[in-house]
Design a protein around this motif. Structure first.
Motif, mmCIF file in Angstrom:
data_model
loop_
_atom_site.group_PDB
_atom_site.id
_atom_site.type_symbol
_atom_site.label_atom_id
_atom_site.label_comp_id
_atom_site.label_asym_id
_atom_site.label_seq_id
_atom_site.Cartn_x
_atom_site.Cartn_y
_atom_site.Cartn_z
ATOM 1 N N TYR A 1 -6.247 4.172 0.939
ATOM 2 C CA TYR A 1 -6.920 3.040 1.591
ATOM 3 C C TYR A 1 -8.339 3.363 1.998
ATOM 4 C CZ TYR A 1 -2.484 0.765 1.393
ATOM 5 O OH TYR A 1 -1.327 0.191 0.923
ATOM 6 N N MET B 1 -10.444 3.506 -1.473
ATOM 7 C CA MET B 1 -10.721 2.147 -1.946
ATOM 8 C C MET B 1 -12.107 1.673 -1.528
ATOM 9 S SD MET B 1 -7.961 -0.835 -1.725
ATOM 10 C CE MET B 1 -8.533 -2.241 -0.807
ATOM 11 N N SER C 1 12.149 2.292 -7.212
ATOM 12 C CA SER C 1 12.266 2.969 -8.517
ATOM 13 C C SER C 1 12.280 4.491 -8.402
ATOM 14 C CB SER C 1 11.120 2.542 -9.446
ATOM 15 O OG SER C 1 9.922 3.203 -9.085
ATOM 16 N N ARG D 1 -3.402 11.033 -9.066
ATOM 17 C CA ARG D 1 -2.992 10.197 -7.942
ATOM 18 C C ARG D 1 -1.586 9.670 -8.154
ATOM 19 N NH1 ARG D 1 -6.981 12.645 -6.058
ATOM 20 N NH2 ARG D 1 -8.653 11.568 -4.963
ATOM 21 N N ASN D 2 -0.898 9.427 -7.074
ATOM 22 C CA ASN D 2 0.446 8.867 -7.147
ATOM 23 C C ASN D 2 0.825 8.298 -5.816
ATOM 24 O OD1 ASN D 2 2.552 11.284 -5.956
ATOM 25 N ND2 ASN D 2 0.516 11.931 -6.573
ATOM 26 N N ASP D 3 1.437 7.131 -5.837
ATOM 27 C CA ASP D 3 2.000 6.485 -4.659
ATOM 28 C C ASP D 3 2.710 5.228 -5.122
ATOM 29 O OD1 ASP D 3 2.403 5.675 -1.816
ATOM 30 O OD2 ASP D 3 1.077 7.397 -1.545
ATOM 31 N N ILE D 4 3.068 4.355 -4.206
ATOM 32 C CA ILE D 4 3.867 3.203 -4.597
ATOM 33 C C ILE D 4 3.217 1.894 -4.178
ATOM 34 C CG2 ILE D 4 6.063 4.403 -4.538
ATOM 35 C CD1 ILE D 4 6.436 3.172 -1.693
ATOM 36 N N THR E 1 1.544 -1.292 -2.953
ATOM 37 C CA THR E 1 0.178 -1.640 -2.564
ATOM 38 C C THR E 1 -0.696 -0.400 -2.412
ATOM 39 O OG1 THR E 1 0.959 -1.685 -0.286
ATOM 40 C CG2 THR E 1 0.709 -3.799 -1.394
ATOM 41 N N THR E 2 -0.079 0.745 -2.103
ATOM 42 C CA THR E 2 -0.878 1.973 -1.972
ATOM 43 C C THR E 2 -1.384 2.419 -3.334
ATOM 44 O OG1 THR E 2 0.453 2.590 -0.071
ATOM 45 C CG2 THR E 2 -0.884 4.310 -1.052
ATOM 46 N N ALA F 1 -4.170 0.347 -4.265
ATOM 47 C CA ALA F 1 -5.415 0.774 -3.612
ATOM 48 C C ALA F 1 -6.082 1.887 -4.420
ATOM 49 C CB ALA F 1 -5.146 1.235 -2.185
ATOM 50 N N TYR F 2 -5.284 2.855 -4.919
ATOM 51 C CA TYR F 2 -5.860 3.911 -5.778
ATOM 52 C C TYR F 2 -6.439 3.308 -7.063
ATOM 53 C CZ TYR F 2 -4.181 8.096 -3.245
ATOM 54 O OH TYR F 2 -3.980 9.101 -2.343
ATOM 55 N N THR G 1 -7.550 0.282 -7.546
ATOM 56 C CA THR G 1 -8.775 -0.432 -7.183
ATOM 57 C C THR G 1 -9.908 0.556 -6.946
ATOM 58 O OG1 THR G 1 -7.459 -2.171 -6.172
ATOM 59 C CG2 THR G 1 -9.764 -2.044 -5.513
ATOM 60 N N ALA G 2 -9.590 1.625 -6.210
ATOM 61 C CA ALA G 2 -10.615 2.616 -5.858
ATOM 62 C C ALA G 2 -11.239 3.215 -7.109
ATOM 63 C CB ALA G 2 -9.993 3.726 -5.022
ATOM 64 N N HIS G 3 -10.389 3.712 -8.003
ATOM 65 C CA HIS G 3 -10.908 4.550 -9.088
ATOM 66 C C HIS G 3 -11.258 3.773 -10.353
ATOM 67 C CE1 HIS G 3 -10.522 8.259 -6.904
ATOM 68 N NE2 HIS G 3 -9.404 7.770 -6.396
ATOM 69 N N LEU H 1 7.227 9.161 -8.960
ATOM 70 C CA LEU H 1 7.794 8.057 -8.174
ATOM 71 C C LEU H 1 8.333 6.919 -9.031
ATOM 72 C CD1 LEU H 1 5.311 9.454 -6.459
ATOM 73 C CD2 LEU H 1 6.096 7.857 -4.739
ATOM 74 N N THR I 1 8.466 3.757 -11.927
ATOM 75 C CA THR I 1 7.740 2.541 -12.290
ATOM 76 C C THR I 1 6.900 1.963 -11.149
ATOM 77 O OG1 THR I 1 9.393 2.021 -13.956
ATOM 78 C CG2 THR I 1 8.063 0.189 -13.177
ATOM 79 N N ASP I 2 7.425 2.012 -9.913
ATOM 80 C CA ASP I 2 6.670 1.481 -8.758
ATOM 81 C C ASP I 2 5.306 2.139 -8.609
ATOM 82 O OD1 ASP I 2 8.987 0.118 -8.113
ATOM 83 O OD2 ASP I 2 9.654 1.642 -6.673
ATOM 84 N N GLY I 3 5.186 3.356 -9.130
ATOM 85 C CA GLY I 3 3.932 4.083 -8.990
ATOM 86 C C GLY I 3 2.987 3.875 -10.157
#
Lengths: 311, 311
Positions: free
Chosen positions: A75, A78, A175, B107-110, B112-113, B116-117, B119-121, B146, B148-150
């Motif tokens: 965040y 972003m 997932s 990068r990795n997360d799920i 909306t996070t 955000a990655y 969008t950022a990159h 993580l 598919t969610d990631g």
């Protein structure tokens, strides 16, 4: 060393929770945004200033009752390097208030590159003989997909600088099972295998309260696996996401704790940052609402696990 | 969409390689450091300025013969937000020279996070109605632990903005097998399973040259697995680290390519940045040496795979 400082904070405050600082601009009240946009324009700099103002107010409202904060790097990235500066400022401000800071970056790489991440987020950067803290957090979340080469470079800094890491083991998302629940031919699942590696990586990094510097991320949304991992990983401290907005409750997270009420810290991000919505308040009351929600969460969890004490 | 632009760059230059920009301060010539420290002091700002000067000279020496650069985020984060600004400036400079930019952030997360990655990159950040590129790279490396969610949150931006991702499948480091080589009860290995997921995630993101926007990282140090993955993942473009300093040679990486010489891009970081050492030159000649090494590497690889053509 290791998570001793965090554990002592938790016991002192009788509160095993961490406030996630995942500040979307949408969560920031109009009054803060207007002030920052007037000063810096509708720019990344303006947005970053608004995030930091928001975080400062949340930290001011929480620091005497919540032992730790967990800013989520995504965040901040972003909003470009300006947002990353706000991450830096947020870490420094939380530390100045005595909070333990966990940067949620899920970083991963190998060898000298992982050393660079360790130096960046937990250690001291050498600039021609000057030693400077680039970010200066107390702990960092990391992803262990690359094996030991991706974790060991962190050990030295954990040891010398009283820092810790949390390795993703069983994540809270729907997932997570696509890979993590797959059974290996050894008959253990991928997440069990990762958990076992965490215990191994932590062996030489034991703190004085029974937990090593190598913690694990295990989601509140999988309470059964949480209990199973607690039993199998006696020296691995857990960071537990998924409470609140993602659906986990106090009953789900109580499995994460040992018989002294230690061994885990439960995260809430949106639940705290956006508490004013649930409490029927206006967004200007976000900080008061955040404190009330943090107290409610603390009381609910401590109500389930009882008094927290050093073993 | 997808990696079409990268593929067209590769064919035009007859060069399937990418220059890794992992600038340690130790790699930067004294003359650049002295100038920057005089201007900004021995500070993170001074170090970051030196990194950017170094990168600019490398880009100037390479942009007409090398289709892409891959800055490694860790080495910029090590110098704080000031270093992250140097990353930002490096990306913009490489793009202004027509290079395809792959940010190596793993990068990795799920949910909306991860959005955000993305969008950022890769995407555009919305600041009160203003749309601003925070980093503006063309592709990002990501970690799929993580599930598919990631990964799915990246799909929209890949599609709408002609961007791509590379998911870690089989990494180049010695310990990559600790998890990635483990056999699942389905009798496939963890890395095969991850590779198969990449093919699946890419299905709706096919480019016009046969490859989807979801690529994979497969190390040059495991040539057998590289060939195996090339055969099994016909629509997945490979980013191949491990050539040069890590030990992989042209014979090892030729397995990564399809019959048209497409399907992969081979990275060299230290080999190019520190080429002056091997060539017996002084550090002041780093840019000339880098170009010579980039040409040597190109000729060696193209010598193995032949003329590169669109299918």
């Amino acid at each position: 060393m290791a998570f001793d400082r965090l554990i002592e904070n938790i016991v002192k405050m009788q509160n095993p929770t961490v406030a996630g600082l995942d500040p979307k601009l949408d969560y920031v009240p109009e009054s803060i945004k207007t002030k920052c946009f007037e000063k810096y324009g509708k720019t990344l700099e303006g947005a970053a200033a608004a995030l930091f103002e928001f975080n400062k107010a949340l930290i001011d409202a929480l620091y005497d009752i919540v032992p730790a904060v967990k800013p989520q790097a995504a965040y901040y990235e972003m909003y470009g390097w300006q947002g990353v500066k706000a991450l830096c400022d947020t870490i420094a401000y939380a530390k100045s208030k005595g909070m333990f800071v966990i940067t949620d970056g899920k970083r991963n790489d190998i060898g000298t590159t992982m050393e660079a991440y360790a130096t960046a987020h937990l250690g001291h950067t050498d600039v021609a003989g000057e030693s400077i803290d680039a970010f200066g957090a107390d702990a960092l979340t990391v992803n262990g997909y690359l094996g030991t080469d991706g974790i060991k470079p962190l050990a030295k800094i954990c040891d010398s600088d009283d820092k810790g890491i949390f390795v993703l083991v069983k994540t809270s998302n729907p997932s997570s099972g696509e890979l993590q629940d797959m059974k290996l031919e050894t008959n253990e699942s991928v997440y069990e295998h990762m958990g076992k590696m965490c215990e191994g990586w932590g062996e030489d990094l034991m703190g004085k309260h029974g937990y090593s510097a190598v913690g694990a991320v295990v989601g509140a949304t999988y309470p059964e696996q949480l209990g199973e991992m607690r039993a199998k990983l006696p020296h691995t401290f857990f960071l537990v996401p998924g409470y609140g907005a993602q659906g986990g409750g106090a009953d789900d997270v109580k499995n994460a704790f040992d018989e002294n009420g230690l061994g885990a810290i439960i995260n809430s991000s949106r639940g705290i940052m956006c508490a004013w919505k649930k409490q029927g308040l206006t967004e200007e009351d976000f900080a008061v609402a955040a404190r009330k929600e943090a107290e409610r969460m603390r009381d609910e969890i401590v109500g389930c696990i009882g008094k927290i004490k050093l073993g």
